[in-house]
Design an enzyme around this catalytic site. Structure first.
Site, PDB file in Angstrom:
ATOM      1  N   GLY A  50       0.831  -1.200   0.000  1.00  0.00           N
ATOM      2  CA  GLY A  50       0.000   0.000   0.000  1.00  0.00           C
ATOM      3  C   GLY A  50       0.862   1.245   0.000  1.00  0.00           C
ATOM      4  O   GLY A  50       2.026   1.217  -0.432  1.00  0.00           O
ATOM      5  N   CYS A  51       0.322   2.345   0.479  1.00  0.00           N
ATOM      6  CA  CYS A  51       1.071   3.605   0.518  1.00  0.00           C
ATOM      7  C   CYS A  51       2.402   3.406   1.233  1.00  0.00           C
ATOM      8  O   CYS A  51       2.452   2.918   2.360  1.00  0.00           O
ATOM      9  CB  CYS A  51       0.244   4.682   1.226  1.00  0.00           C
ATOM     10  SG  CYS A  51       1.136   6.239   1.450  1.00  0.00           S
ATOM     11  N   TYR A  52       3.485   3.821   0.581  1.00  0.00           N
ATOM     12  CA  TYR A  52       4.798   3.515   1.141  1.00  0.00           C
ATOM     13  C   TYR A  52       5.142   4.350   2.367  1.00  0.00           C
ATOM     14  O   TYR A  52       6.092   4.038   3.079  1.00  0.00           O
ATOM     15  CB  TYR A  52       5.902   3.626   0.095  1.00  0.00           C
ATOM     16  CG  TYR A  52       5.864   4.807  -0.855  1.00  0.00           C
ATOM     17  CD1 TYR A  52       5.468   6.080  -0.467  1.00  0.00           C
ATOM     18  CD2 TYR A  52       6.256   4.637  -2.183  1.00  0.00           C
ATOM     19  CE1 TYR A  52       5.464   7.142  -1.357  1.00  0.00           C
ATOM     20  CE2 TYR A  52       6.253   5.689  -3.081  1.00  0.00           C
ATOM     21  CZ  TYR A  52       5.855   6.942  -2.671  1.00  0.00           C
ATOM     22  OH  TYR A  52       5.850   8.000  -3.553  1.00  0.00           O
TER      23      TYR A  52
END
Length: 223
Positions: A50-52
């Protein structure tokens, strides 16, 4: 900043105030039965979850981790991309992190366990939390045969563990290279602890890691 981004931030700010801070569902994943053999040198691992921002934020607090870099993996070898391109969802790349770690202090299998306990839900296909699209898929990118065997075995192990109601969607993918994200995306959680997205989605993951793995947690993040 695009108008859509400003509107999204306004919405997230309101949500962060109105919604009590709570972690997404966390699961204490099992100790790996198969792990990569320890070596006497630093090793590198690549994860997409997902969002890093949150993936980097959690791994940077793991004892034995020397460096975590946000970037992109999973797309065609040799193709150059940036955040805007990957955000379109049609490049084949996923937001990912590159973790440099000391296997004498923390093993690849332990990183997998942390990843699935507090970072990524392995049952959601092409999304994590509020972020949808193939660029937010969860994936493991082994860099050698040892990691490949450990990653494949661990996905099979957690699939049989009965900890998740839905089937495991996370895949082991061929590593085709890693590209760094822009500097404004590096160390984002550390630099922006009051950002609405961080407060709502990522700070709870870090809190869960600290509570579930106190022996592995370190207060000062890696560089």
């Amino acid at each position: 900043m695009r108008r859509s981004d400003r509107l999204a931030l306004m919405f997230l700010a309101a949500l962060a105030v109105a919604t009590p801070l709570r972690a997404e569902r966390t699961v204490l994943a099992p100790v790996p039965t198969v792990d990569a053999s320890p070596t006497r040198k630093l090793e590198t691992a690549v994860f997409a979850g997902g969002c890093y921002w949150g993936v980097e934020g959690v791994f940077s607090h793991v004892k034995g981790v020397q460096l975590v870099v946000s970037g992109f993996a999973g797309g065609p070898r040799g193709r150059r991309v940036d955040y805007d391109m990957v955000s379109g969802g049609d490049t084949g790349f996923a937001e990912a992190v590159r973790v440099t770690y000391d296997p004498a202090q923390v093993s690849y299998g332990t990183l997998l366990r942390i990843f699935f306990s507090v970072i990524a839900d392995p049952t959601t296909l092409n999304y994590q939390g509020p972020d949808h699209g193939t660029q937010y898929r969860s994936a493991l990118f082994p860099l050698n045969g040892e990691q490949g065997k450990a990653a494949t075995a661990y996905l099979a192990q957690i699939g049989k563990a009965g900890l998740w109601r839905d089937p495991i969607a996370t895949k082991v993918e061929r590593f085709t290279g890693f590209q760094n994200a822009g500097q404004d995306h590096q160390d984002f959680m550390r630099k922006n602890p009051r950002h609405p997205y961080i407060l709502r989605w990522d700070a709870p993951k870090l809190a869960a890691f600290k509570a579930m793995f106190p022996i592995l947690y370190r207060e000062t993040p890696s560089a």
